[in-house]
Write an enzyme that holds these catalytic residues in place. Sequence first.
Site, PDB file in Angstrom:
ATOM      1  N   SER A 176      -3.124  -0.194   4.687  1.00  0.00           N
ATOM      2  CA  SER A 176      -3.736   0.814   5.305  1.00  0.00           C
ATOM      3  C   SER A 176      -3.082   1.578   6.383  1.00  0.00           C
ATOM      4  CB  SER A 176      -5.007   0.072   6.148  1.00  0.00           C
ATOM      5  OG  SER A 176      -5.895   0.763   6.488  1.00  0.00           O
ATOM      6  N   ASP A 201      -3.562   1.036  -0.334  1.00  0.00           N
ATOM      7  CA  ASP A 201      -4.533   1.753  -0.040  1.00  0.00           C
ATOM      8  C   ASP A 201      -4.270   2.354   1.368  1.00  0.00           C
ATOM      9  OD1 ASP A 201      -7.014   2.978  -1.080  1.00  0.00           O
ATOM     10  OD2 ASP A 201      -8.196   1.598   0.210  1.00  0.00           O
ATOM     11  N   HIS A 266     -11.142  -1.562  -0.171  1.00  0.00           N
ATOM     12  CA  HIS A 266      -9.864  -1.203   0.737  1.00  0.00           C
ATOM     13  C   HIS A 266      -8.866  -2.512   0.567  1.00  0.00           C
ATOM     14  CE1 HIS A 266      -7.459   0.945   3.668  1.00  0.00           C
ATOM     15  NE2 HIS A 266      -7.931   0.048   4.534  1.00  0.00           N
TER      16      HIS A 266
END
Length: 332
Positions: A176, A201, A266
């Site tokens: 992330s 991601d 996610h």
Amino acid sequence: MKLILIAFLICLAGVFSHPLNSDEPRWTITRDGDGKMHLVDLNPVDAEVEPAFDAWTDTFFMLFTRSNPTEGQRITWTRESIEQSNFRRGGQVRFLIHGWVASWESEENPRTTREFLTLGDFNVIVVDWSVGAGAANYITSRNRVGITGQVIAHFIDFLDENNYASHRNTNVIGLSLGAHVAGHTGKNVQRGRINAIFGNDPAGPLFNINNPSDRLDIGDAEYTEVIHTNAGVLGFDEPITHSSFYPNFGRNQPGCGVDIGGGCAHERSTHLHSESINSNRFVARQCASYAEIVAENCPGTGVTGIMGGDSAKSIRGVFFLTTNAQSPFAQG
């Protein structure tokens, strides 16, 4: 009452959500490293005052090796620190970087560390920038990504300069916001190029396709790869690396059910990546273009590639594969 609140949050996120690269105000629902849900204003009128963050003193490094696979040793960029630790001179180095409101103890790090130490006698260095990433206001944490990457880059240069480890033996893995920290790490090393960066991601909100200098980008290492599992929601949507993998077309993931805010999808990227370290079963087919991912129609070009793993690759392009709803996720 709880159901009414959840319904309200879903509606609010839908009303105020826009495409990732839009300049309009947007709200989103996201989940932090402890699994707690947050309604995040991505364009607040008044940003709350956050604790100060000095990346040079508040970022630290925990070393794991086969000699200490579960109990980390805190190391710094001094010869004394490295030589008094279990760091294996000349060995392969893997940096793991967490995301928003998380820390070096977040669950993906011990899982991924275990996989690396099963694969080989690595120096696994888990980065903690939790003081910077722990801001309640997402924007504050997002704005600390660049300087944190500079600190990690300095550490990698220190290891190279003192013959502890070379850039060509160094990979960086980020989740992330941590994926963009990895990108800034690659941009800021001074003594060579990092061998590979794997982005799990990469965060989408407040990152723009037209500003590669401020996010993970194709040129940040000799090889760059992203696993997109919540593209267009919490994750960055478009391909930005040498190889871009879109499991199940990259937006929603099997087994996540009603995935409010996209948190399950996610986080799935880290499960897929950690499983891939000791598996070559994530076989993906190359798509002709990103448009086929958006259309969810990828007949394939005849070229295949293996998602994840640990090595730099010669494959290039956009790839699609299907995965299982639970571990083991690989179907190949």
